[in-house]
Design an enzyme around this catalytic site. Sequence first.
Site, PDB file in Angstrom:
ATOM      1  N   ARG A  35      75.349  32.576  44.798  1.00 21.61           N
ATOM      2  CA  ARG A  35      74.946  32.382  43.403  1.00 21.61           C
ATOM      3  C   ARG A  35      75.391  31.038  42.838  1.00 21.61           C
ATOM      4  NH1 ARG A  35      76.213  37.106  40.250  1.00 21.61           N
ATOM      5  NH2 ARG A  35      75.553  38.263  42.067  1.00 21.61           N
ATOM      6  N   THR A  36      76.638  30.644  43.084  1.00 22.36           N
ATOM      7  CA  THR A  36      77.087  29.377  42.507  1.00 22.36           C
ATOM      8  C   THR A  36      76.317  28.213  43.120  1.00 22.36           C
ATOM      9  OG1 THR A  36      79.274  30.314  42.140  1.00 22.36           O
ATOM     10  CG2 THR A  36      79.090  27.929  42.042  1.00 22.36           C
ATOM     11  N   LYS A  84      83.529  22.404  64.286  1.00 21.57           N
ATOM     12  CA  LYS A  84      84.106  21.774  65.476  1.00 21.57           C
ATOM     13  C   LYS A  84      85.478  21.205  65.159  1.00 21.57           C
ATOM     14  CE  LYS A  84      79.405  20.620  66.779  1.00 21.57           C
ATOM     15  NZ  LYS A  84      78.389  19.635  66.411  1.00 21.57           N
ATOM     16  N   ARG A 133      83.329  23.747  47.003  1.00 24.64           N
ATOM     17  CA  ARG A 133      84.045  25.022  46.914  1.00 24.64           C
ATOM     18  C   ARG A 133      84.891  25.158  48.170  1.00 24.64           C
ATOM     19  NH1 ARG A 133      82.061  30.976  45.341  1.00 24.64           N
ATOM     20  NH2 ARG A 133      82.181  29.899  43.351  1.00 24.64           N
ATOM     21  N   HIS A 145      87.767  27.535  38.403  1.00 26.20           N
ATOM     22  CA  HIS A 145      86.309  27.605  38.549  1.00 26.20           C
ATOM     23  C   HIS A 145      85.743  27.197  37.188  1.00 26.20           C
ATOM     24  CE1 HIS A 145      82.439  28.530  39.908  1.00 26.20           C
ATOM     25  NE2 HIS A 145      82.530  29.818  40.179  1.00 26.20           N
TER      26      HIS A 145
END
Lengths: 317, 424
Positions: A56-57, A84, A106, A134
């Site tokens: 959603r974000t 990796k 994020r 946030h």
Amino acid sequence: MSRQHLLTIDDLGADGIEELLDLTDSFVEVSERRIPKVPVLRGKTVAWLFYEDSTRTRLSFETAARRLSADTMNFSVSSSSVNKGESVLDTVQTIEAMGVDAIVVRHGSAGVPRQITGWVDASVINAGDGWHAHPTQALLDCYTLRQHRGNIDGLRIAIVGDIKHSRVARSNVAAFTAMGADVTLVAPRTLLPPAVGLWPVEVTHSLDDVLAHVDVVYLLRMQLERQAQALVPSLREYTAEYGLTASRFARLDPDALIMHPGPMNRGVEIAADVPESPQAVVTNQVRNGVAVRMSVLFRLLGSEVDPRQLVEESFSG
Amino acid sequence: MADIVVKGGRVIDATGERMADVAIEGNNIVAVGEGLTALRVLDAGGCVVAPGFVDIHTHLREPGTEDAETIESGSRAAVLGGYTAVVAMPNTTPPIDDASVVRDVLALGRDALCDVHTSAAITVGRAGDRLAPMAEMAELGVHLFTDDGDGVQDPGVMRNALEYAAGLGVTLAQHCEVDSLSLDGQMNEGEWSSRLGMPGIPAEAEELMVMRDIALARMTGARVHFQHLSTAGSVAMVRAARQAGVPVSAEATTHHFTLTEAEVAGYDPVFKVNPPLRTVADVGGVKLGLADGSIDAIATDHAPHTADAKNLPFDQAPPGMLGLETAFALAVTELDLSIAEIIALLSWRPAAIAGIATEHGAPIAPGSPANVTIFDPVTTWTVDPRELASLSRNTPYAGRTLTGRVRHTIVAGEAVVIDGDAQR
């Protein structure tokens, strides 16, 4: 707003929040057009760097960037060099070398967005870091409150649930209190930050005690792992003590708003049919998220554009 | 004729202080007095001449992490900081938990710039279960045993280790941390961890183990040395235990009396350390313990890490910070103690804990081994990470201006630092 980045609500202060909410009004208007797109960030490139899953974000930020006509670059962590063993430092320097104006990040570790500001020249937007912050969630929550109540000042807001592990709670405490709300945190002691006594909030361990006296109930997502960590005995007991059950819902003021940052655990922190009530504004939160993120991107990257041009610059059609 | 004379300094040791020249021949001090001569003269005008410093808590990273530090580079950092001896910690790869690794480390230490001793693990693999072969390692000269980096969690294992060690005449040193309280903690639990959204390590994670080990020391009669005490509560418990005659000793690091948890606000992993930086009140408690003798010694917990290791998210970066080249100056700058008291905390008291007091920290007198540090107690300098001799750069003091600088360091009669420059 710190000119270059958006890392925390504290970077903005009350004036910065207000300014962004005012700006968001214009973008809500843009979003309602038949072609919801303006060319104000044409030529700008925004990169997504999401180390945690977040449908959603990320979709909200992507939609916001596209409506501003920015180019976007998705650095998909799961299928990239990160798998990796590449470090965040190397990854962001690689992204920057491709030429980006902003990095929306994020990460599961608190502080990573701030660390990145020391490694690149691009603007950094925090889309959630660990338990820490946030800020765009808090901004869209403030916008939603303002939309429904006109003003946040003086509102009595209860934030209910796992405050300790919640970046949403930290940013919302900062934003709501900055805007003059009276905030009460409702949780068992095990789900509160250890030094919550120093925060500008009231604290209670009983949801029943505050139900009748709040204008807003803000529910946080309760995670099953808290049971395994011996922080709550069981989700069942959590729901019994802290869930917005049908009977608790019935005792709320009929005008009280119900908010949730999503994704919801229906039947845990919120009774299954409560989100469908007119008092629940969860869908509005999501809708406003796009406009709020448009204003954040615009403020960071569109400094040379006068917001009044938004009207003239819209695509015809 | 003597090889070296240290001329014109103020000699300070455990016996007092006086103006005197110090003459050195071979490995030993041969004369202390006025108007001495030698083949080589080291000027000590305006300086203090002291027994060499001893760091009882040094991570030299060899074997296993030689890109962060080697025994050689760490010893160079040590002598530049005024140390004539260091005690290496056993959390290397492989850990120093058997005689073969002890032999390797001591062999590498023979070419070092200072005297390199090593501690060894209490338990096999530092895993906290089975006792490491302490007697075999003690025969090779190991005096301090510790699982540093981790505390011995099981009280029954610790009791057995104490009783076994007492019979060998060696000392157990404990990293006090109850793992089930610290969990995945990244910093001090409190105001700042709450604000920054990071899991905390409560003071009680340390204090509960201090409390437990005081009880075990009382029970067994065996000495416990407490490493890097970081909380005011720990210091108070050690003070009370000493007054009650329980055989305990303690060290504090420079960072725990100079820095607080507020340093973590910028999420720079250079400030990540274990035990974590604590509160202003804890810094006060540690300083008080250093002043009143509750804490015997200043230790560095010198913990080199490469830039790559520290340029990670805070919760993924390893804990630890450099210390050898700044500890003495930080003590002079930050502690409200006389120079003589600071030397005691850096020299003969830690030497006694490490069991090397006849070699290091001995009075500046004819016949004593020539392990000597000469420093200017009033000059100021600014810490520049690029100028450090350590292979790593993770000092939390970059840009800080400190008072007091080491000028010459003499190890076993060899001037390994002259005028602030390492000679090899």
